[in-house]
Structures are given as structure tokens and as C-alpha cells.
Write a protein that holds these residues in place. Structure first.
Motif: not given
Length: 299
Positions: A41, A46-47, A90, A113, A115-117, A255
Motif C-alpha cells: 500500500d 504488486s500484491n 509492478e 486479485e 493490486n498494483t501501486v 486483510s
């Protein structure tokens, strides 16, 4: 209850001050040396959260990750029919598809799922988190100064920042992961902390109005009396929320685990900061107040 009236909270606060100062110094050293253990976060990467139809082991998963050919060595957490894979880089669309195909060879029903930041978004999240705490502190200072006086405001902010930093220090010392829910937990802890502090300060102000304090010992007795009168209410409030946060930590999902842990730690520190940090600090500031100069009566 008689034992509360006989308890010298101001005297006991010395031990809590020593403990808090020692933990603060340790926290500053760890923060300066190692920083915080940021999750995806707050840093680019990437998660990948994988829901499986069957349980797999780490030994079964590693060949599939090597086959994907991404190159970066990820952090892997294997749970019951769930796997979390975190990359510091990423992942491109091609790399994501390659990873999915490799894992699907182990479990065809696996769902993903990802998620990339990016770096800029991570920096913005960190800045906004700091701004949130600062703005909340400024608002509390203004409110308490208007309703009470600046000594109450200063003492409450010290206790508030103490609670928030204690959580940060514990997370830094034990290398616990800091994610976006951690920020939510810290802001929630600030709310509970100021609530307990205001309750005690309101009682101190009320007792000041009807009391005749001529010396430091009188003020000290007033603080001890005010804390004793509000002690059980503060403990009941903190304990009720603590129970909820504790069971969320034990039985909640992955989570919200860091959120629950931060809440548990913050509530423990907040339970004593209003009693042993804020109130004795106000007493110290009040002790240094210059006595009002009496105007001689006109003859």
C-alpha cells in the motif's frame, strides 16, 4: 470505592513516564535505523491474492512461480486455501497472465486479485496519512483550548501523540507490516484517546470550580480525586472496545489483522495515557502557573 481514593495516580505516573520515554527512545532508534515495514500500500509493487479450491504447500507453489519467469523474489504467505504473493516490482499484463497460468496448473479453479501501486500513489498515501494526523491534532488543540484552556490542550495532545507513536514504535521494533488499515487504526485510537482524556479533564475543571486550591498539594489531591471519579468509566470504555478488537485479531481475516493488532496495542497505551500521562502533565503545567497579582482595594 475506597481504594481508588487512596491511590496516588500522580505519584504512579512517574513509572509510566519512564516506561513511555524508554519505549519512545527505542522506537526513534528503530525508526531512524530500519524505518517501518511498509506493505504494498505504501511502496511500489504488486500484491497478488490467490483464492484456491484446495490447500497447497510452499514447496508446490515455488516451482510455479519460477516457471512464470518474473525474476523478482516475492514475499509469499500461504494460508488455508489462500496464498498472498507480494512483488516489489509492478507486474505487467504479460507477467500477470504468466503467473496466473502457472498457478492454474496446480489449481484450475484458482481465482486471482492483483493490486498494483505505483511510486507516486504510494508517496501520496503516506503524505495524506501524516496530514490526517496533523490536521486532527490541530483541530483538537483548537477545540480543547476554547472549551478548557491551553494547558489542557497541550496535555491532551501530548497524550494523543504518545498513543499514536507508541503504536508506530511497536510496529517498527517488531517489524510488523504497515498497510493502509494501520492508518485507519491510528486515527481511531486518537479518537478514543482524546475522548477518555476529555472526560477526566472535564471532571478536573468541575472540581476546580467548586474547590479551594491554595497549594500544589491541593491541586495534586484534586487530580487524584478527579481521576478516581472517572477511572471505572474510562476502564470500562477501553475494555469494551479492547474485547472487540482482540477477537477481531484472533478470528478476523488477514486483510484486517494489522488493523486489529494496531487497535489492541493502541487501546492498551490509551488506557493509561489519559490517567498517567495527560492529567499529571496538566498538573505540572498548572504548578508553574504564576499566581494572579491581587489589586489592592481602594480606600
Amino acid at each position: 470505592m475506597r481504594f481508588k481514593k487512596e491511590l496516588d495516580f500522580v505519584h504512579l505516573s512517574k513509572f509510566f513516564y519512564i516506561f513511555s520515554i524508554a519505549l519512545t527512545v527505542a522506537g526513534l532508534i528503530f525508526l531512524a535505523t530500519f524505518g517501518l515495514n511498509y506493505s504494498v500500500d505504501f511502496k511500489a509493487g504488486s500484491n497478488v491474492d490467490v483464492a484456491l479450491s484446495k490447500s497447497i504447500t510452499l514447496d508446490q507453489l515455488k516451482p510455479a512461480l519460477n516457471e512464470a519467469g518474473i525474476g523478482d523474489d516475492p514475499t509469499i504467505t500461504v494460508g488455508d486455501k489462500r496464498v498472498n504473493i507480494r512483488y516489489d516490482q509492478e507486474l505487467s499484463d504479460t507477467q500477470s497472465e504468466s503467473l496466473k497460468k502457472s498457478i492454474n496448473k496446480i489449481d484450475e479453479k484458482a481465482s486471482f486479485e492483483i493490486n498494483t501501486v505505483d511510486t507516486e500513489m504510494a508517496k501520496e498515501l503516506a503524505r495524506n496519512a501524516i496530514y490526517s494526523v496533523l490536521l486532527a491534532s490541530i483541530g483538537i488543540i483548537i477545540y480543547v483550548s476554547i472549551r478548557f484552556e491551553w494547558r489542557f490542550a497541550l496535555a491532551s495532545i501530548v497524550a494523543l501523540l504518545h498513543d499514536a507513536f507508541m503504536v508506530v514504535a511497536i510496529f517498527s521494533i517488531f517489524r510488523l507490516e504497515v498497510d493502509i488499515t494501520f492508518i485507519v487504526a491510528v486515527l481511531t485510537i486518537i479518537g478514543y484517546s482524546i475522548n477518555d482524556t476529555i472526560v477526566i479533564f472535564d471532571r478536573i475543571r468541575e472540581n476546580l470550580r467548586f474547590g479551594k486550591q491554595k497549594s500544589y498539594e491541593d491541586l495534586k489531591e484534586l487530580v487524584n480525586k478527579s481521576v478516581a471519579q472517572t477511572l471505572m468509566r474510562s476502564l470500562y470504555t477501553a475494555f469494551t472496545v479492547f474485547i472487540a478488537a482482540f477477537f477481531l485479531l484472533i478470528m478476523g481475516g488477514e486483510s484486517i489483522k494489522m488493523f486489529s493488532l494496531a487497535m489492541v496495542i493502541g487501546l492498551l497505551f490509551g488506557a493509561y495515557s489519559s490517567i498517567f500521562i495527560a492529567s499529571p502533565l496538566w498538573l505540572l503545567l498548572k504548578k508553574r502557573q504564576k499566581p494572579a497579582v491581587k489589586t489592592p482595594a481602594k480606600v
